[in-house]
Design an enzyme around this catalytic site. Sequence first.
Site, PDB file in Angstrom:
ATOM      1  N   GLU A 183       3.852  13.577   7.297  1.00 39.17           N
ATOM      2  CA  GLU A 183       4.539  12.677   8.298  1.00 39.17           C
ATOM      3  C   GLU A 183       5.490  11.712   7.494  1.00 39.17           C
ATOM      4  O   GLU A 183       5.131  10.455   7.103  1.00 39.17           O
ATOM      5  CB  GLU A 183       3.891  11.990   9.286  1.00 39.17           C
ATOM      6  CG  GLU A 183       4.516  11.111  10.148  1.00 39.17           C
ATOM      7  CD  GLU A 183       3.741  10.444  11.234  1.00 39.17           C
ATOM      8  OE1 GLU A 183       2.294  10.537  10.961  1.00 39.17           O
ATOM      9  OE2 GLU A 183       4.265   9.828  12.063  1.00 39.17           O
ATOM     10  N   LYS A 227       5.465  16.445  10.416  1.00 42.01           N
ATOM     11  CA  LYS A 227       5.588  15.844  11.603  1.00 42.01           C
ATOM     12  C   LYS A 227       6.913  14.633  11.347  1.00 42.01           C
ATOM     13  O   LYS A 227       6.537  13.600  10.633  1.00 42.01           O
ATOM     14  CB  LYS A 227       4.424  14.975  11.566  1.00 42.01           C
ATOM     15  CG  LYS A 227       4.331  14.028  12.772  1.00 42.01           C
ATOM     16  CD  LYS A 227       3.072  13.530  13.154  1.00 42.01           C
ATOM     17  CE  LYS A 227       3.090  12.303  14.322  1.00 42.01           C
ATOM     18  NZ  LYS A 227       1.806  12.287  14.997  1.00 42.01           N
TER      19      LYS A 227
END
Length: 356
Positions: A193, A235
């Site tokens: 992420e 992500k």
Amino acid sequence: MNLADLNKVALAMVTPGKGILAADESSGTIKKRFDAIQVESTEQSRRDYREMLFRSQEAMSQYISGVILYDETIWQEAKDGTPLIRLIEQSGAIPGIKVDEGTQALPGCPGELVTAGLDKLAERLKKYYERGARFAKWRAVIDIGPGTGGPGTSGPGTNGPGIPTMTAIHVNAHALARYAALCQAAQIVPIVEPEVLMDGDHDIDRCYEVTQRVLDETFRELRVQRVELEGMILKPNMAIAGKKCAKQASVQEVAEKTIRLLKACVPAAVPGIAFLSGGQSDEDATAHLSAMNRIGGLPWRLTFSYGRALQAAPQKAWSGKAENVAAGQRAFTHRARMNSLASRGEWKADLEKKAA
Ligand code: 13P
């Protein structure tokens, strides 16, 4: 490492019609959320709140593929003594764990951050796997500084002393890849992420340009450190204007630019992309995801890994009261269902109105 099994888990995390519940707020962050609904944040109130979510049968079994937990939660038990992680498994969703330890100031780069948590990570991953976690999350944070150029003036190398620096992008990408490699060695699927924040006054094109540099550097580091792309989930943020930007992009523009950006940066070997909501309104986060999936023809599955956009409504409906548990679960189920439809490109605004 068994790559076929990692790939199976990664694909299950992005099952069509399902997405990920990010319930991994640190104790500091959940306190902020509870302050907003005037609930005292204690070990028990945090447990009660999360137990309410994980016992939402319809949402958990039909719309949620996995849940990201915080360290406290993975060791906690429900009121009746069942470990919370077992509730998640029983619903058919996959338990995951946030393993980063938050951000620290990055020396030499005033105003910029680097994510901590690599020390002893291999040992911690082993304990989480034994407890049942099958995927993990690590969030890097990249801020876009004010006034460092608009469209046409913000290309690489023209930032001068601006934020983000290439140093911050590099050290964060390096840490993400170190984390991802350790996860795969522990038979855990890493959610990678790199979040470019939407806090500033920058426009969508500036966000696009910064996110492109961040994703390029992240995938370069993943390759250098021999991370298997088939065994991870990305992500990212969407390409979106900063909250303080006077010119907000339309839903269609966000969808088209985000898809163009991801196609340019994310190899087709990655099984799935699960977006963060990043401070978008609940409905915007859903509308953007649906518009992207309507475009279609993508090499990876696109779904949600939302925290705030899934939880703001149930938090408000619950407000810390036992008699509101059913209302909280209804609110959670509604948002989960709307995002499930969005993951198939089938959400429509009037479905929100009908439910209201
Ligand atoms: P938000 O959807 O609230 O941005 O949270 C997702 C997340 O897990 C951030 O790390």
